[in-house]
Design a protein around this motif. Sequence first.
Motif, short mmCIF file in Angstrom:
data_model
loop_
_atom_site.label_atom_id
_atom_site.label_comp_id
_atom_site.label_asym_id
_atom_site.label_seq_id
_atom_site.Cartn_x
_atom_site.Cartn_y
_atom_site.Cartn_z
N ASP A 127 0.85 -1.20 0.00
CA ASP A 127 0.00 0.00 0.00
C ASP A 127 0.88 1.24 0.00
O ASP A 127 1.83 1.31 0.79
CB ASP A 127 -0.86 0.01 1.27
CG ASP A 127 -2.27 -0.48 1.00
OD1 ASP A 127 -2.53 -0.90 -0.15
OD2 ASP A 127 -3.09 -0.47 1.93
N PRO A 128 0.58 2.22 -0.82
CA PRO A 128 1.43 3.43 -0.85
C PRO A 128 1.51 4.16 0.48
O PRO A 128 2.49 4.84 0.76
CB PRO A 128 0.75 4.31 -1.91
CG PRO A 128 -0.08 3.40 -2.71
CD PRO A 128 -0.49 2.28 -1.83
N LEU A 130 1.67 2.78 3.45
CA LEU A 130 2.36 2.01 4.50
C LEU A 130 3.70 2.65 4.84
O LEU A 130 4.42 3.12 3.96
CB LEU A 130 2.59 0.57 4.03
CG LEU A 130 3.08 -0.38 5.13
CD1 LEU A 130 1.91 -0.85 5.99
CD2 LEU A 130 3.78 -1.59 4.54
N ARG A 164 4.23 -1.15 -10.61
CA ARG A 164 3.00 -0.36 -10.49
C ARG A 164 2.44 0.06 -11.85
O ARG A 164 1.30 0.49 -11.94
CB ARG A 164 3.25 0.87 -9.63
CG ARG A 164 3.58 0.49 -8.21
CD ARG A 164 3.43 1.66 -7.29
NE ARG A 164 4.40 2.71 -7.58
CZ ARG A 164 4.45 3.85 -6.91
NH1 ARG A 164 3.59 4.10 -5.96
NH2 ARG A 164 5.36 4.75 -7.20
N MET B 119 5.56 4.35 1.86
CA MET B 119 6.22 3.53 0.85
C MET B 119 5.93 4.03 -0.57
O MET B 119 6.70 3.81 -1.49
CB MET B 119 5.77 2.07 0.98
CG MET B 119 6.64 1.21 1.85
SD MET B 119 8.38 1.25 1.38
CE MET B 119 8.36 0.36 -0.17
N GLY B 120 4.78 4.70 -0.72
CA GLY B 120 4.45 5.24 -2.04
C GLY B 120 5.51 6.23 -2.51
O GLY B 120 5.89 6.25 -3.69
N GLN B 123 8.55 4.26 -3.54
CA GLN B 123 8.34 3.62 -4.84
C GLN B 123 8.33 4.63 -5.98
O GLN B 123 8.73 4.30 -7.10
CB GLN B 123 7.06 2.80 -4.81
CG GLN B 123 7.26 1.49 -4.05
CD GLN B 123 6.07 0.58 -4.11
OE1 GLN B 123 5.03 0.89 -3.53
NE2 GLN B 123 6.17 -0.53 -4.81
N ASP B 124 7.91 5.86 -5.69
CA ASP B 124 7.99 6.91 -6.72
C ASP B 124 9.45 7.11 -7.15
O ASP B 124 9.75 7.22 -8.34
CB ASP B 124 7.44 8.25 -6.17
CG ASP B 124 5.93 8.23 -6.04
OD1 ASP B 124 5.31 7.33 -6.62
OD2 ASP B 124 5.38 9.12 -5.35
N MET B 126 11.85 4.94 -6.83
CA MET B 126 12.31 3.73 -7.54
C MET B 126 11.80 3.72 -8.98
O MET B 126 12.52 3.31 -9.89
CB MET B 126 11.86 2.48 -6.79
CG MET B 126 12.58 2.29 -5.46
SD MET B 126 11.90 0.97 -4.48
CE MET B 126 12.68 -0.44 -5.23
N ASP B 127 10.56 4.17 -9.17
CA ASP B 127 9.99 4.18 -10.52
C ASP B 127 10.76 5.13 -11.43
O ASP B 127 11.03 4.81 -12.59
CB ASP B 127 8.51 4.59 -10.46
CG ASP B 127 7.63 3.46 -9.94
OD1 ASP B 127 8.13 2.32 -9.87
OD2 ASP B 127 6.47 3.73 -9.59
#
Lengths: 166, 157
Positions: A127-128, A130, A164, B119-120, B123-124, B126-127
């Motif tokens: 989940d983003p 988290l 994603r 974490m979003g 991950q941004d 990382m993307d």
Amino acid sequence: MKFRHKSTADQKVELQMTPMIDIVFQLLVFFIMTFKVVVREGDFNIRMPASSPSSSTVDDFELPVRVQLIAGLNGVLQDIVIDDSDSLSGEATNNPQMYNLLSERIAARKQGGGNIATELEVEFDTDPSLKFEEQIRAITAVMGRFGPNGELITLADKIKFKDRAR
Amino acid sequence: MRFTKHPTSHDEADLTPMIDMTFQLIAFFMVLINFTEAEASDKIKLPDSDLARPPETVPEYRILMSIVEDGSILYNRQLIDKASLLEPYLTRELSEARAQRVETSKVKVIIRGHKDVAMGKVQDVMDVCRNMGLEDFTFRVGERLRASGSARFIPSD
């Protein structure tokens, strides 16, 4: 010619210690002031090849274990779902228990693989919202666990995140 | 009455033990001084883990990114608001890596994330890196020592 011989027997050569002590104390104060206790840091490696739809490589030979991390309020972990079906929140009363269960499930998967040479890969779908800390706990749970004698048993060999863009 | 005149004597303190100790202290602090502290930032509080171990090999080329609690990125002492703004910096890093004959896929991206960052946001970052062809990532965490002493490493296979 008469030379006047001056006796040096009672002359004592004294080293000037004061400048040296000054400098030494300056150095000492500098090192004490700049000294900072730093916790040792470690790494978790994550290999994520660039996304391409037809990337059919050896990596895809074994399907990864899919671990979904669901966040609750304030980014705290609420549930872990393995392979879209096995929800751990029902069996655990708190988060540490949930991570232990995750570790047990991954260990069972590793042992149940039959072929011991098979590498186990875990794909996280997080989940983003988290917290990063929760993610690290989950990675720790799937990467390995300590045995009864304190020995480290490795579990997952590879970790990646769900693409994603998919 | 006759008095004997004693020669005047200088009472000198023996400085040798003090100098010895001081040099010992200087040597101690010199050895322990951490020059990699530039990587660390007070804004980043790393999560910790039992399994985190210091890396055994030095990457050929590395890019260090710290992610602050609010999701902004600390890169080369610059605070960048959004991950998408990283592209020009990454382009420059990758051209530097190519100049050193390091392939893009072998460039390691070290992510030092604050323990409470979403974490979003990680991950941004990382993307954006993946879109630039980077694929080797590392999460840097604090090492948590177990009370039972050092663990023995047993590979499972």
